[in-house]
Design an enzyme around this catalytic site. Structure first.
Site, PDB file in Angstrom:
ATOM      1  N   MET A  30       0.839  -1.202   0.000  1.00  0.00           N
ATOM      2  CA  MET A  30       0.000   0.000   0.000  1.00  0.00           C
ATOM      3  C   MET A  30       0.876   1.255   0.000  1.00  0.00           C
ATOM      4  O   MET A  30       0.399   2.352   0.284  1.00  0.00           O
ATOM      5  CB  MET A  30      -0.937  -0.008   1.209  1.00  0.00           C
ATOM      6  CG  MET A  30      -1.910  -1.191   1.158  1.00  0.00           C
ATOM      7  SD  MET A  30      -3.430  -0.888   2.021  1.00  0.00           S
ATOM      8  CE  MET A  30      -2.847  -0.672   3.675  1.00  0.00           C
ATOM      9  N   HIS A  37       9.364  -3.411   3.394  1.00  0.00           N
ATOM     10  CA  HIS A  37       8.926  -3.703   2.025  1.00  0.00           C
ATOM     11  C   HIS A  37      10.130  -4.067   1.144  1.00  0.00           C
ATOM     12  O   HIS A  37      10.075  -4.983   0.329  1.00  0.00           O
ATOM     13  CB  HIS A  37       8.242  -2.482   1.400  1.00  0.00           C
ATOM     14  CG  HIS A  37       7.000  -2.030   2.094  1.00  0.00           C
ATOM     15  ND1 HIS A  37       6.937  -0.868   2.817  1.00  0.00           N
ATOM     16  CD2 HIS A  37       5.756  -2.581   2.166  1.00  0.00           C
ATOM     17  CE1 HIS A  37       5.718  -0.705   3.297  1.00  0.00           C
ATOM     18  NE2 HIS A  37       4.977  -1.732   2.918  1.00  0.00           N
ATOM     19  N   ARG A 186       2.451   2.941   8.945  1.00  0.00           N
ATOM     20  CA  ARG A 186       1.701   3.740   9.922  1.00  0.00           C
ATOM     21  C   ARG A 186       2.605   4.308  11.015  1.00  0.00           C
ATOM     22  O   ARG A 186       2.199   5.220  11.729  1.00  0.00           O
ATOM     23  CB  ARG A 186       0.573   2.920  10.540  1.00  0.00           C
ATOM     24  CG  ARG A 186      -0.595   2.676   9.603  1.00  0.00           C
ATOM     25  CD  ARG A 186      -1.748   2.021  10.340  1.00  0.00           C
ATOM     26  NE  ARG A 186      -2.878   1.745   9.475  1.00  0.00           N
ATOM     27  CZ  ARG A 186      -3.006   0.653   8.723  1.00  0.00           C
ATOM     28  NH1 ARG A 186      -2.066  -0.273   8.731  1.00  0.00           N
ATOM     29  NH2 ARG A 186      -4.080   0.494   7.965  1.00  0.00           N
TER      30      ARG A 186
HETATM   31  P1  AMP Z   1       1.558  -2.970   3.385  1.00  0.00           P
HETATM   32  O1  AMP Z   1       2.114  -1.918   2.481  1.00  0.00           O
HETATM   33  O2  AMP Z   1       1.514  -2.573   4.819  1.00  0.00           O
HETATM   34  O3  AMP Z   1       0.270  -3.551   2.872  1.00  0.00           O
HETATM   35  O4  AMP Z   1       2.615  -4.171   3.344  1.00  0.00           O
HETATM   36  C1  AMP Z   1       2.953  -4.811   2.147  1.00  0.00           C
HETATM   37  C2  AMP Z   1       3.688  -6.085   2.462  1.00  0.00           C
HETATM   38  O5  AMP Z   1       4.904  -5.772   3.148  1.00  0.00           O
HETATM   39  C3  AMP Z   1       2.891  -7.019   3.383  1.00  0.00           C
HETATM   40  O6  AMP Z   1       3.085  -8.357   2.959  1.00  0.00           O
HETATM   41  C4  AMP Z   1       3.521  -6.769   4.727  1.00  0.00           C
HETATM   42  O7  AMP Z   1       3.405  -7.860   5.610  1.00  0.00           O
HETATM   43  C5  AMP Z   1       4.966  -6.526   4.344  1.00  0.00           C
HETATM   44  N1  AMP Z   1       5.660  -5.773   5.390  1.00  0.00           N
HETATM   45  C6  AMP Z   1       5.326  -4.544   5.865  1.00  0.00           C
HETATM   46  N2  AMP Z   1       6.141  -4.190   6.877  1.00  0.00           N
HETATM   47  C7  AMP Z   1       7.022  -5.218   7.035  1.00  0.00           C
HETATM   48  C8  AMP Z   1       8.113  -5.460   7.937  1.00  0.00           C
HETATM   49  N3  AMP Z   1       8.451  -4.588   8.872  1.00  0.00           N
HETATM   50  N4  AMP Z   1       8.787  -6.615   7.807  1.00  0.00           N
HETATM   51  C9  AMP Z   1       8.431  -7.529   6.862  1.00  0.00           C
HETATM   52  N5  AMP Z   1       7.414  -7.359   5.995  1.00  0.00           N
HETATM   53  C10 AMP Z   1       6.713  -6.222   6.081  1.00  0.00           C
END
Ligand code: AMP
Length: 245
Positions: A30, A37, A186
């Site tokens: 997102m 990421h 966030r």
């Molecule tokens: P999001 O943008 O929050 O939807 O996250 C996209 C992907 O990145 C999802 O699969 C999350 O689980 C992964 N992700 C986000 N933060 C982390 C982190 N600190 N460590 C590992 N994976 C992450």
């Protein structure tokens, strides 16, 4: 690296790659990208010929409109950050993903009624709607998901099984700040003080792992008391569960 805004354009690129027999790695996000990421993206780079990263703040998975409004958005910065590792960034507008109200239905049974499912009703159905659509568009061989969102990972694995999709789901380890807090988009909304306080969550979870000889209920009590002791946080839930179900 190319930024793609439409399904049509994406389809052309994916068809090209498939015709050439290329292996496609996919990282759905997102945006407001950080090292967490990037670790998924780098892994995708190592294990595939083509890397696609989607950046889309999916309105359908937000049960809280204020959270949707304030979710950080930074497409240009994000694209520059991941440019060395990615072939295509798919960043559609909401109308492109949802020309009409989505009608897909999913039933994840208890997996969507506990923990995040309980506190964010409808969240996981919304995740499944967007990820199933993205999988259909990108047709990845491998798709990368962080263990930070462990329940989401379980939901995606179940969804792939239910829809008989051929994508391989790759779980990736949690990347943390130096103080132990899991990196998260966030976190940008935390004050400096909030950022420091939040490390108490990881510290407490780590301590709880050492409590091997007491009952689960007592571990739960320990974690909740420890996190709530300075009256800064109120714990919504702490659960110990089976990793698959
Ligand atoms: P999001 O943008 O929050 O939807 O996250 C996209 C992907 O990145 C999802 O699969 C999350 O689980 C992964 N992700 C986000 N933060 C982390 C982190 N600190 N460590 C590992 N994976 C992450």
């Amino acid at each position: 690296m190319q930024v793609i805004k439409t399904k049509k354009e994406l389809q052309i690129k994916i068809n090209e790659a498939k015709l050439e027999g290329k292996k496609i790695g996919f990282v759905p996000t997102m945006g407001a990208l950080h090292q967490g990421h990037l670790s998924l993206i780098k892994r995708a780079r190592n294990e595939n010929d083509i890397v696609v990263c989607s950046i889309f703040v999916n309105p359908v998975q937000f049960n809280n409109q204020e959270d949707l409004k304030t979710y950080p958005r930074s497409l240009e910065q994000d694209a520059a950050f991941i440019k060395p590792y990615v072939d295509y960034v798919f960043a559609p507008e909401v109308e492109e993903m949802y020309p009409e109200k989505p009608t897909e239905t999913f039933d994840f049974e208890t997996l969507e009624t506990v923990m995040e499912g309980q506190y964010r009703p409808g969240h996981f159905k919304g995740v499944a709607v967007v990820v199933s659509r993205l999988f259909t568009m990108v047709q990845p061989n491998n798709a990368y998901f962080g263990e930070k969102d462990f329940q989401q990972l379980a939901i995606i694995q179940k969804m792939v099984k239910m829809l008989k999709m051929s994508v391989n789901i790759v779980p990736c380890e949690i990347i943390r700040e130096q103080n132990g807090l899991a990196m998260s988009s966030r976190n940008r909304r935390l004050s400096a003080k909030g950022f420091e306080y939040a490390s108490l969550i990881y510290k407490t979870l780590s301590k709880s792992k050492m409590l091997k000889h007491i009952k689960i209920e007592e571990v739960k009590q320990f974690v909740i008391q420890e996190i709530e002791k300075d009256s800064i946080f109120e714990v919504e839930y702490f659960e110990m569960v089976d990793a698959e179900t």
